[in-house]
Design a protein around this motif. Structure first.
Motif, PDB file in Angstrom:
ATOM      1  N   LEU A  27       0.829  -1.201   0.000  1.00  0.00           N
ATOM      2  CA  LEU A  27       0.000   0.000   0.000  1.00  0.00           C
ATOM      3  C   LEU A  27       0.869   1.259   0.000  1.00  0.00           C
ATOM      4  N   ALA A  28       1.965   1.253   0.744  1.00  0.00           N
ATOM      5  CA  ALA A  28       2.866   2.406   0.783  1.00  0.00           C
ATOM      6  C   ALA A  28       3.507   2.645  -0.582  1.00  0.00           C
ATOM      7  N   VAL A  29       3.939   1.588  -1.258  1.00  0.00           N
ATOM      8  CA  VAL A  29       4.556   1.731  -2.579  1.00  0.00           C
ATOM      9  C   VAL A  29       3.532   2.275  -3.573  1.00  0.00           C
ATOM     10  N   VAL A  30       2.323   1.743  -3.543  1.00  0.00           N
ATOM     11  CA  VAL A  30       1.269   2.214  -4.445  1.00  0.00           C
ATOM     12  C   VAL A  30       0.962   3.692  -4.165  1.00  0.00           C
ATOM     13  N   ALA A  31       0.909   4.077  -2.888  1.00  0.00           N
ATOM     14  CA  ALA A  31       0.634   5.471  -2.536  1.00  0.00           C
ATOM     15  C   ALA A  31       1.720   6.396  -3.072  1.00  0.00           C
ATOM     16  N   VAL A  32       2.986   5.989  -2.996  1.00  0.00           N
ATOM     17  CA  VAL A  32       4.080   6.812  -3.521  1.00  0.00           C
ATOM     18  C   VAL A  32       3.946   6.974  -5.028  1.00  0.00           C
ATOM     19  N   LEU A  35       0.976   9.326  -5.802  1.00  0.00           N
ATOM     20  CA  LEU A  35       1.315  10.706  -5.473  1.00  0.00           C
ATOM     21  C   LEU A  35       2.255  11.293  -6.524  1.00  0.00           C
ATOM     22  N   THR A  36       3.225  10.506  -6.973  1.00  0.00           N
ATOM     23  CA  THR A  36       4.146  10.956  -8.018  1.00  0.00           C
ATOM     24  C   THR A  36       3.390  11.235  -9.320  1.00  0.00           C
ATOM     25  N   ALA A  37       2.486  10.354  -9.683  1.00  0.00           N
ATOM     26  CA  ALA A  37       1.692  10.554 -10.894  1.00  0.00           C
ATOM     27  C   ALA A  37       0.819  11.802 -10.772  1.00  0.00           C
ATOM     28  N   TYR A  38       0.281  12.045  -9.604  1.00  0.00           N
ATOM     29  CA  TYR A  38      -0.561  13.224  -9.382  1.00  0.00           C
ATOM     30  C   TYR A  38       0.257  14.506  -9.550  1.00  0.00           C
ATOM     31  N   VAL A  39       1.431  14.543  -8.939  1.00  0.00           N
ATOM     32  CA  VAL A  39       2.292  15.724  -9.050  1.00  0.00           C
ATOM     33  C   VAL A  39       2.704  15.945 -10.503  1.00  0.00           C
TER      34      VAL A  39
END
Length: 142
Positions: A27-32, A35-39
């Motif tokens: 879940l942490a890897v997916v969240a990173v 977030l990177t894709a969003y930025v």
């Protein structure tokens, strides 16, 4: 026998904890990544708008978009909170109505006034004292 059951239970608990930790890591890897894709998407939008208009106007447009999305989110959450409060109030009223009907059924009165409340309270105290005496007697025997 008890130690065998205990060791089996510890193995199952340990395996469940390991699975949970692996799930949290994933879940942490997916969240990173998200977030990177969003930025990156926000930067791409800002660069695209900067080509179409001045950089200051593009930045203001992106900021305005975020402000509108934030306002919509606040509005949605406040409406949801109000709906939850109304649902909780309705559930509390339903519980109260059920308790009132139960009290009326116990006392045999339709109104459920002060007299019915006093009778029900006295009946509850008598019943709890009778039940409490039986438990005290059993404790004294041990």
């Amino acid at each position: 026998m008890l130690s065998l059951l205990s060791s089996l239970l510890q193995n199952q608990v340990g395996a469940q904890v390991n699975r949970s930790l692996k799930g949290l890591g994933t879940l942490a890897v997916v969240a990173v990544f998200l977030l990177t894709a969003y930025v990156a998407a926000v930067v791409a939008l800002a660069l695209f708008l900067a080509e179409q208009m001045s950089p200051w106007a593009a930045t203001a447009f992106v900021a305005l978009g975020f402000a509108v999305m934030g306002g919509a989110l606040v509005l949605f959450l406040s409406l949801k909170a109000e709906a939850d409060e109304r649902a909780e109030a309705a559930a509390a009223k339903a519980r109260q109505d059920t308790q009132q009907q139960f009290l009326s059924a116990l006392t045999g009165s339709e109104g459920g006034g002060k007299q019915a409340m006093v009778i029900a309270a006295i009946a509850g105290l008598v019943l709890s004292s009778l039940l409490g005496k039986g438990e005290d007697d059993e404790e004294d025997e041990d």
